[in-house]
Design an enzyme around this catalytic site. Structure first.
Site, PDB file in Angstrom:
ATOM      1  N   HIS A   1       4.559   4.031   3.061  1.00 39.31           N
ATOM      2  CA  HIS A   1       4.397   5.483   2.990  1.00 39.31           C
ATOM      3  C   HIS A   1       5.570   6.266   3.576  1.00 39.31           C
ATOM      4  O   HIS A   1       6.143   7.137   2.917  1.00 39.31           O
ATOM      5  CB  HIS A   1       3.117   5.901   3.728  1.00 39.31           C
ATOM      6  CG  HIS A   1       1.869   5.315   3.187  1.00 39.31           C
ATOM      7  ND1 HIS A   1       1.680   5.035   1.849  1.00 39.31           N
ATOM      8  CD2 HIS A   1       0.717   4.950   3.799  1.00 39.31           C
ATOM      9  CE1 HIS A   1       0.472   4.529   1.667  1.00 39.31           C
ATOM     10  NE2 HIS A   1      -0.123   4.463   2.830  1.00 39.31           N
TER      11      HIS A   1
ATOM     12  N   LYS B   1       0.579  12.396  -4.087  1.00 39.43           N
ATOM     13  CA  LYS B   1       0.093  13.678  -3.588  1.00 39.43           C
ATOM     14  C   LYS B   1       0.955  14.823  -4.126  1.00 39.43           C
ATOM     15  O   LYS B   1       2.172  14.749  -4.174  1.00 39.43           O
ATOM     16  CB  LYS B   1       0.087  13.679  -2.057  1.00 39.43           C
ATOM     17  CG  LYS B   1      -0.911  12.683  -1.468  1.00 39.43           C
ATOM     18  CD  LYS B   1      -0.915  12.716   0.032  1.00 39.43           C
ATOM     19  CE  LYS B   1      -1.910  11.692   0.587  1.00 39.43           C
ATOM     20  NZ  LYS B   1      -3.291  11.990   0.190  1.00 39.43           N
TER      21      LYS B   1
ATOM     22  N   SER C   1     -26.895  -8.014 -10.559  1.00 37.26           N
ATOM     23  CA  SER C   1     -26.814  -7.701 -11.978  1.00 37.26           C
ATOM     24  C   SER C   1     -25.872  -6.523 -12.210  1.00 37.26           C
ATOM     25  O   SER C   1     -25.484  -5.817 -11.271  1.00 37.26           O
ATOM     26  CB  SER C   1     -28.198  -7.354 -12.525  1.00 37.26           C
ATOM     27  OG  SER C   1     -28.662  -6.149 -11.938  1.00 37.26           O
TER      28      SER C   1
ATOM     29  N   GLU D   1      -2.578   9.797  12.639  1.00 39.55           N
ATOM     30  CA  GLU D   1      -3.945   9.691  12.144  1.00 39.55           C
ATOM     31  C   GLU D   1      -4.895   9.846  13.325  1.00 39.55           C
ATOM     32  O   GLU D   1      -4.711   9.199  14.363  1.00 39.55           O
ATOM     33  CB  GLU D   1      -4.182   8.336  11.474  1.00 39.55           C
ATOM     34  CG  GLU D   1      -3.321   8.086  10.246  1.00 39.55           C
ATOM     35  CD  GLU D   1      -3.655   6.747   9.596  1.00 39.55           C
ATOM     36  OE1 GLU D   1      -4.520   6.702   8.714  1.00 39.55           O
ATOM     37  OE2 GLU D   1      -3.042   5.742  10.006  1.00 39.55           O
TER      38      GLU D   1
ATOM     39  N   LYS E   1      -0.425  -1.831  -1.976  1.00 42.22           N
ATOM     40  CA  LYS E   1       0.365  -2.239  -0.827  1.00 42.22           C
ATOM     41  C   LYS E   1      -0.565  -2.871   0.215  1.00 42.22           C
ATOM     42  O   LYS E   1      -1.769  -2.658   0.187  1.00 42.22           O
ATOM     43  CB  LYS E   1       1.142  -1.040  -0.257  1.00 42.22           C
ATOM     44  CG  LYS E   1       0.267   0.129   0.231  1.00 42.22           C
ATOM     45  CD  LYS E   1       0.003   0.038   1.705  1.00 42.22           C
ATOM     46  CE  LYS E   1      -0.788   1.223   2.192  1.00 42.22           C
ATOM     47  NZ  LYS E   1      -1.264   1.072   3.570  1.00 42.22           N
TER      48      LYS E   1
ATOM     49  N   LYS F   1      -2.563   5.348  14.908  1.00 43.73           N
ATOM     50  CA  LYS F   1      -4.000   5.597  14.868  1.00 43.73           C
ATOM     51  C   LYS F   1      -4.486   6.153  16.200  1.00 43.73           C
ATOM     52  O   LYS F   1      -3.828   6.004  17.237  1.00 43.73           O
ATOM     53  CB  LYS F   1      -4.750   4.312  14.519  1.00 43.73           C
ATOM     54  CG  LYS F   1      -4.503   3.861  13.085  1.00 43.73           C
ATOM     55  CD  LYS F   1      -5.466   2.783  12.650  1.00 43.73           C
ATOM     56  CE  LYS F   1      -5.331   2.491  11.166  1.00 43.73           C
ATOM     57  NZ  LYS F   1      -5.687   3.648  10.321  1.00 43.73           N
TER      58      LYS F   1
ATOM     59  N   HIS G   1      -0.129   5.671  -2.618  1.00 45.10           N
ATOM     60  CA  HIS G   1      -0.847   6.917  -2.927  1.00 45.10           C
ATOM     61  C   HIS G   1      -0.212   8.135  -2.282  1.00 45.10           C
ATOM     62  O   HIS G   1      -0.438   9.266  -2.727  1.00 45.10           O
ATOM     63  CB  HIS G   1      -2.326   6.808  -2.525  1.00 45.10           C
ATOM     64  CG  HIS G   1      -2.566   6.783  -1.048  1.00 45.10           C
ATOM     65  ND1 HIS G   1      -2.560   5.627  -0.303  1.00 45.10           N
ATOM     66  CD2 HIS G   1      -2.823   7.780  -0.167  1.00 45.10           C
ATOM     67  CE1 HIS G   1      -2.814   5.907   0.957  1.00 45.10           C
ATOM     68  NE2 HIS G   1      -2.972   7.206   1.077  1.00 45.10           N
TER      69      HIS G   1
END
Length: 472
Positions: free
Chosen positions: A247, A189, A57, A223, A155, A333, A185
């Site tokens: 990016h 910044k 709901s 990262e 993206k 990463k 994004h």
């Protein structure tokens, strides 16, 4: 970058596709909350989440949003939360059937516009996989949901040159280019925008911002996180598509552009597009792909996956300002730390007044929420002899104001509401960047393993002349 008073904002219906997904949970709803808390949303608005599967709901969906806000936002103002959630609802939709969603949008417009629906704008946020993006855009056209609408596209904008052109054609079938907001994004910044201020508002830097003074540029976005539940996404995308074509290339555009003459959307985007037109297609021989050890252990990753989780490459901008200056891009990463660092390494001084090689100066921009700029210089060491020592000039931009910077998604959502495309990517930019990346997709480098917590494969460490700033 034009400014607008919040009182100028028309009533809005915000439609969020992917409203139960990770991006909406971590960024979009917290961004809307922050705008509401700051009084930056329109006085009259409604938020309609949508997706193939219903969360239950409307009240159950609101409870999910409340939980997401509690996880992401410190010191929630319950009054602001209640005011936001009372405007939130959910309707299912897919590429074949958007009738219920369209009916809900028109009902909300009737209520917000007191019957004058032509005064109500639509913001449609498409946080969707590339494979279904085009079909969903076509559905919006069939349901007449693109009238008075701004479409925000997440993206990656396609997965290669051909698919990006298919997506662009699907968009142009139903909307004009000035209705499309391709969101990256990183550009939202505060620290990225400050690159322009640092360079163009300071005569100290602008005369040295070219090939006569700059030996190389490094754009380094490691990262420290691994997959964090995104194994399926990475298997279909990989690091080049996820980070380089978007990016890091956008950061390169901001660093390398000519004086745009104005900070309005056409001028700034024309200047970036000119850089990308001069950006040499990437040479696969100067690209290193890596995959962190343990990547294949993820349940959503193939046992023999050759998907890259790391990319380092050498790029060149073939124009008068930057010819023969290498731009080194690196991201991956499971690396030692999370950073967003741009380093301009200057040519060593030819003066030998103090003897020996004084080494290069470096201008370092740390693109954090509290931006820091440092300049490595040489100075005389205290004492009786004329001996040089290393010194650092440091500017802490976060300490210069008591005003909180807007988080990237908060800023970009506000810009869409205002209709300001300055910090969004134009279609011709996207097309050119895929042209630049396509040789690497056609001739993929061999994926090399690297230990988690390292700076990537040895071949990547050896790529820049003089080594990397980070991890050296």
């Amino acid at each position: 970058m034009p400014t607008h008073d919040v009182d100028d904002l028309a009533p809005h219906v915000l439609v969020l596709f992917g409203a139960t997904g990770d991006l909406a949970r971590r960024k979009l709803f917290p961004g809307l909350y922050a705008l509401a808390a700051a009084g930056r949303l329109p006085e009259r608005y409604a938020v309609i989440g949508s997706g193939r599967h219903s969360p239950g709901s409307d009240e159950e969906f609101r409870d999910q949003v409340r939980e997401a806000l509690a996880e992401s936002v410190d010191d929630l103002d319950e009054q602001v939360v209640d005011g936001l959630l009372e405007r939130v609802s959910f309707r299912t939709s897919d590429a074949d059937d958007g009738a219920d969603l369209a009916a809900a949008v028109r009902e909300a417009e009737e209520e917000l516009g007191d019957g004058a629906t032509d005064d109500v704008r639509r913001l449609v946020y498409l946080s969707l996989p590339p494979a279904i993006m085009g079909d969903m855009v076509a559905m919006l056209g069939r349901e007449d949901l693109v009238e008075r609408a701004r479409l925000v596209v997440e993206k990656p904008f396609g997965l290669d040159l051909a698919s990006s052109r298919e997506l662009d054609a699907a968009l142009k079938d139903v909307v004009e280019e000035d209705q499309v907001f391709r969101i990256d994004h990183f550009i939202g910044k505060e620290a990225v925008q400050n690159i322009l201020a640092l360079r163009f508002a300071n005569r100290l830097f602008e005369p040295a911002w070219d090939r006569r003074s700059v030996a190389s540029v490094q754009i380094d976005v490691p990262e420290d996180l691994g997959l964090e539940g995104r194994g399926g996404f990475y298997e279909s995308t990989g690091c080049l598509r996820d980070m380089i074509s978007t990016h890091l290339c956008q950061l390169l555009g901001f660093v390398a552009l000519e004086d745009p003459g104005s900070l309005d959307a056409p001028s700034l985007r024309d200047a970036k597009a000119a850089v990308f037109a001069d950006l040499r297609p990437f040479d696969p021989a100067r690209v290193v792909f890596g995959q962190f050890e343990g990547y294949r252990d993820d349940e959503d990753v193939a046992d023999d996956s050759e998907v890259e989780t790391f990319v380092a490459l050498e790029a060149y901008v073939d124009n008068e300002r930057w010819r023969d200056v290498p731009f080194y891009l690196r991201t991956g990463k499971a690396m030692p730390e999370g950073r967003r660092t741009i380093t301009l390494r200057f040519r060593p001084s030819e003066n030998r007044l103090f003897g020996g090689d004084p080494g290069p100066n470096e201008l370092v921009l740390e693109l954090t929420d509290d931006p820091v700029v440092t300049v490595d210089i040489r100075a005389k060491r205290p004492g009786p002899d004329p001996v040089l020592t290393d010194a650092t000039l440091r500017l802490d931009l976060g300490e210069q104001t008591d005003q909180e910077p807007l988080e990237a998604y908060e800023r970009l959502l506000l810009d869409v509401l205002r209709g300001d495309q300055t910090l969004f990517t134009r279609g011709d930019e996207v097309d050119r960047l895929w042209q630049v990346c396509q040789p690497v997709l056609d001739d993929r480098p061999e994926v090399q393993p690297y230990p988690q917590g390292s700076w990537g494969p040895q071949a990547a460490l050896d790529l820049p002349r003089g080594g990397w700033r980070l991890g050296d």
